[in-house]
Design an enzyme around this catalytic site. Sequence first.
Site: not given
Length: 335
Positions: A50-51, A175
């Site tokens: 995502s980052n 995660k």
Amino acid sequence: MPFTPLRPGVYAPTMTFFDPSTEDLDVPTIRKHAVRLAKAGLVGLVCMGSNGEAVHLTRAERKTVINETRSALVEAGFSNVPVIAGASEQSIRGTIELCKESYEAGAEYALIVPPSYYRYATGNDQTLYEFFTSVADGSPIPLILYNYPGAVAGIDMDSDLIIRISQHPNIVGTKFTCANTGKLTRVASALHAITPPSPLAPAQRKFPSTKTEANHPYVAFGGIADFSLQTLASGGSAILAGGANVIPKLCVQIFNLWSAGRFTEAMEAQELLSRADWVLTKAAIPGTKSAIQSYYGYGGFPRRPLARLSAEQAEAVAEKIKDAMEVEKSLPDIA
């Protein structure tokens, strides 16, 4: 091919850096950032999470980022730091294809979210089970489940489903960006997740025989830096968090203090980390890149349509994490 084992410790979903004028990939900065994080003591990196703005990149660009990150680590002497690739598509076929491309580019593991575009049809336990196990059957690299309800139309896999899916021998971790420590505890316990050695956790878990034979012990990742210590106390294995792009050594310090049995100091460090990480969480990708720019001299901006911070906003982010950064700058590199 033998894969680099996943270890307890701190992992970061790395940022993808762009030329501020053209928005082309800034490959030298991508490489420099990966090496900086490895020197700080991180034990694994995720590209195209995502980052990493994976949704803003073409497939060719994704492969470039993975390949350049892998080669930068190897050339700097960090071949023991595995690269994990975000490799999610909406179909089983497309996700397997992306796993294969990630493997060809140098990734050793794939991080996969549930399919969510047709949430009404895919958001049930049986469909999710079939999705993940089918991808695991076809992927050349082991999978890590990614439970992130905020990014997948609210789909939130419960512990029973995660445990069931994770019986597959090619699924090696989860995660927990859901930030549910109770869920993490149940999964870590049921799957005998690896834990860092510590006097605070004397009963070290043994690997399940099926995973040991494949050299893939199970890894339970806390998905946000502000519950790093809580992850360890819950029997978790590691932290995989965006804040580690900015304050990696402080994250590692918490693990080291836990391993040394120095709980009070670890809690004090966690309080500092949690305050800074909340600033970065609220500022999101633009703010995280801005913080890197303020304190490390590179970082730049996200790809549009993500907005750039104003000078005033960037200054505010830097000021609010100043205390954490003072500690970060005082800590030595690990490697």
